[in-house]
Design a protein around this motif. Structure first.
Motif, short mmCIF file in Angstrom:
data_model
loop_
_atom_site.label_atom_id
_atom_site.label_comp_id
_atom_site.label_asym_id
_atom_site.label_seq_id
_atom_site.Cartn_x
_atom_site.Cartn_y
_atom_site.Cartn_z
N GLY A 84 0.73 -1.26 -0.06
CA GLY A 84 -0.09 -0.10 0.05
C GLY A 84 0.91 1.24 -0.19
N PHE A 85 0.11 2.27 0.12
CA PHE A 85 0.99 3.79 -0.08
C PHE A 85 0.11 4.73 0.52
CE2 PHE A 85 -1.14 3.91 -3.98
CZ PHE A 85 -1.51 5.18 -4.19
N GLY A 86 0.57 5.82 0.90
CA GLY A 86 -0.32 6.86 1.25
C GLY A 86 -0.29 8.23 0.46
N ALA A 87 -1.51 8.34 0.35
CA ALA A 87 -1.79 9.69 -0.59
C ALA A 87 -2.30 10.80 0.27
CB ALA A 87 -3.14 9.53 -1.69
N PHE A 88 -1.47 11.84 0.44
CA PHE A 88 -1.68 12.86 1.23
C PHE A 88 -1.92 14.15 0.66
CE2 PHE A 88 0.20 9.87 3.79
CZ PHE A 88 -0.20 10.09 5.16
N GLY A 89 -2.55 14.96 1.08
CA GLY A 89 -2.86 16.36 0.56
C GLY A 89 -4.58 16.58 1.15
N MET A 90 -4.82 17.87 0.75
CA MET A 90 -6.22 18.29 1.14
C MET A 90 -7.16 17.31 0.39
SD MET A 90 -5.32 19.89 3.97
CE MET A 90 -3.90 20.69 4.62
N PHE A 185 7.12 7.93 4.60
CA PHE A 185 7.11 9.10 4.30
C PHE A 185 8.23 9.53 3.36
CE2 PHE A 185 4.79 9.53 8.57
CZ PHE A 185 3.39 9.79 7.97
N GLY A 186 9.01 8.57 2.96
CA GLY A 186 9.78 8.76 2.05
C GLY A 186 9.52 8.38 0.50
N ALA A 187 9.83 7.27 0.00
CA ALA A 187 9.55 6.89 -1.40
C ALA A 187 8.18 6.24 -1.54
CB ALA A 187 10.36 5.58 -2.03
N SER A 188 7.45 5.99 -0.52
CA SER A 188 6.16 5.37 -0.43
C SER A 188 4.92 6.39 -0.21
CB SER A 188 6.03 4.25 0.70
OG SER A 188 6.81 3.12 0.39
N ILE A 189 5.46 7.59 -0.20
CA ILE A 189 4.32 8.87 0.06
C ILE A 189 3.96 9.36 -1.36
CG2 ILE A 189 5.72 10.51 0.46
CD1 ILE A 189 3.68 11.34 2.74
N ASP A 205 1.51 22.82 6.32
CA ASP A 205 1.83 22.52 5.16
C ASP A 205 2.08 20.86 5.39
OD1 ASP A 205 2.43 21.61 2.64
OD2 ASP A 205 4.24 22.56 2.38
N ILE A 206 1.21 19.89 4.82
CA ILE A 206 1.28 18.58 5.16
C ILE A 206 2.55 18.03 4.20
CG2 ILE A 206 -0.21 18.02 3.08
CD1 ILE A 206 -0.15 16.16 6.27
N ARG A 207 2.95 18.82 3.22
CA ARG A 207 4.05 18.29 2.51
C ARG A 207 5.31 18.20 3.25
NH1 ARG A 207 0.22 19.90 -0.33
NH2 ARG A 207 -0.36 18.99 -2.68
N THR A 208 5.49 19.50 3.96
CA THR A 208 6.57 19.69 4.82
C THR A 208 6.56 18.69 5.92
OG1 THR A 208 6.63 22.14 3.94
CG2 THR A 208 7.74 21.65 5.81
N ASN A 209 5.48 19.00 6.64
CA ASN A 209 5.57 18.17 7.79
C ASN A 209 5.80 16.66 7.75
OD1 ASN A 209 4.81 20.44 9.15
ND2 ASN A 209 2.50 19.96 9.22
N THR A 210 5.24 15.99 6.71
CA THR A 210 5.47 14.49 6.65
C THR A 210 6.85 14.29 6.34
OG1 THR A 210 4.68 14.81 4.19
CG2 THR A 210 3.13 14.01 5.85
N LYS A 211 7.46 15.08 5.22
CA LYS A 211 8.97 15.03 5.05
C LYS A 211 9.88 15.10 6.31
CE LYS A 211 8.23 16.53 0.17
NZ LYS A 211 8.60 17.81 -0.63
N LYS A 212 9.22 16.13 7.04
CA LYS A 212 10.18 16.00 8.43
C LYS A 212 10.21 14.91 9.25
CE LYS A 212 9.53 21.07 9.13
NZ LYS A 212 9.09 22.27 9.85
N LEU A 213 8.93 14.13 9.11
CA LEU A 213 8.95 12.85 9.90
C LEU A 213 9.67 12.00 9.44
CD1 LEU A 213 4.99 12.84 10.39
CD2 LEU A 213 6.75 13.16 12.07
N ASN A 214 10.06 11.67 8.16
CA ASN A 214 10.85 10.53 7.46
C ASN A 214 12.18 10.36 8.29
OD1 ASN A 214 11.11 8.74 5.41
ND2 ASN A 214 12.36 10.00 4.24
N GLY A 215 12.30 9.11 8.45
CA GLY A 215 13.30 8.71 9.31
C GLY A 215 13.44 8.76 10.83
N LYS A 216 12.56 9.58 11.19
CA LYS A 216 12.28 10.00 12.84
C LYS A 216 11.32 9.40 13.55
CE LYS A 216 14.45 14.38 11.64
NZ LYS A 216 14.31 15.86 11.66
#
Length: 274
Positions: A84-90, A185-189, A205-216
């Motif tokens: 599966g994968f995650g589709a994010f955005g409003m 939150f990396g290649a699968s988002i 910004d959901i795009r910025t926030n999810t990228k910040k989570l990647n690896g953490k």
């Protein structure tokens, strides 16, 4: 003890790969699914298991996949619907094709896999289906509405499926994942192609926030795989298996929301009945 035959979807990386790795180490038979030859070679070179190439979004290929596995191994004891994968955005930002693709992979493919494997499990009088869900399938939030919708659908289907297949000795388990330290939150988002400025002005910004989570992310995929395998091998003692503190916190928040709703509206609701 007789070897189990496991079919695990999405084993090229992340949790699927970790489950496959640990199951193979127990001596059970593992068949994984990947999307291309490169991932197949990498998987088979690192794990004592076989990978089959399939794009699960092309759901018409799934019955052939299941038939080929049963023909070779005689059965499928455990189906882990992990891919599966995650589709994010409003919500407003998505177009129809993006939503269809999200549901094709996260829901329709899972339904088709269950539909294809159940006749064999029913004939054998046993089987376990593990649905990899998410805490977003319990409570949705800003920016994850389409992904959460696919998981809400998975949860509803699985609740009914559990009751429908129990008489045949088949068990269903929902693994409710929080944020795991994988590349989700990396290649699968994936993000909605549209990016509407009014939301950026009012909300984070959901795009910025999810990228910040990647690896953490706080969740340990190795431990999650261990718990899932143990639950399967001990006949799945619970339908829902919450994994990570974040999932428990989400469950508690949802319960509190329902309790507050009941307190405010129970008298009104009961007054509607004849």
């Amino acid at each position: 003890m007789k070897q189990k035959v496991w079919l695990i979807t999405g084993v090229s990386k992340g949790l699927g790969r970790e489950i496959a790795k640990q199951v193979a180490c127990t001596g059970d038979i593992v068949i994984g699914t990947v999307r291309n030859e490169k991932d197949k070679v990498a998987f088979e070179n690192s794990i004592d298991a076989k990978a089959l190439i399939i794009d699960l979004a092309e759901t018409e290929q799934i019955p052939t996949l299941i038939t080929s596995i049963v023909k070779e191994h005689g059965r499928i004891d455990v189906l882990v619907n992990n891919a599966g994968f995650g589709a994010f955005g409003m919500i407003e930002e998505f177009d129809k094709e993006e939503i269809i693709n999200q549901f094709n992979v996260n829901f329709i493919a899972v339904w088709k896999l269950c539909q294809a494997v159940l006749p064999y499990m029913r004939d054998n009088g046993h089987g376990t289906i593990v649905q990899i869900s998410s805490r977003t399938g319990i409570m949705a939030g800003i920016g994850n509405g389409i992904y959460a919708s696919s998981k809400f659908a998975l949860e509803g289907m699985s609740e009914a499926l559990k009751q429908e297949v129990e008489p045949f000795g088949i068990k269903v388990m929902l693994a409710e994942l929080g944020a795991l330290r994988t590349d989700f939150f990396g290649a699968s988002i994936r993000y909605a192609k549209n990016n509407l400025s009014p939301y950026a002005e009012k909300l984070d910004d959901i795009r910025t926030n999810t990228k910040k989570l990647n690896g953490k992310q706080s969740g340990n995929p190795i431990k999650v795989a261990q718990v899932i395998i143990e639950a399967v091998n001990n006949d799945v003692p619970t339908f829902r298996l919450p994994l990570t503190a974040g999932t428990i916190d989400t469950m508690k928040a949802k319960i509190a929301e329902f309790q507050n709703c009941i307190a405010l509206t129970e008298n009104i609701a009961r007054s509607i009945d004849y």
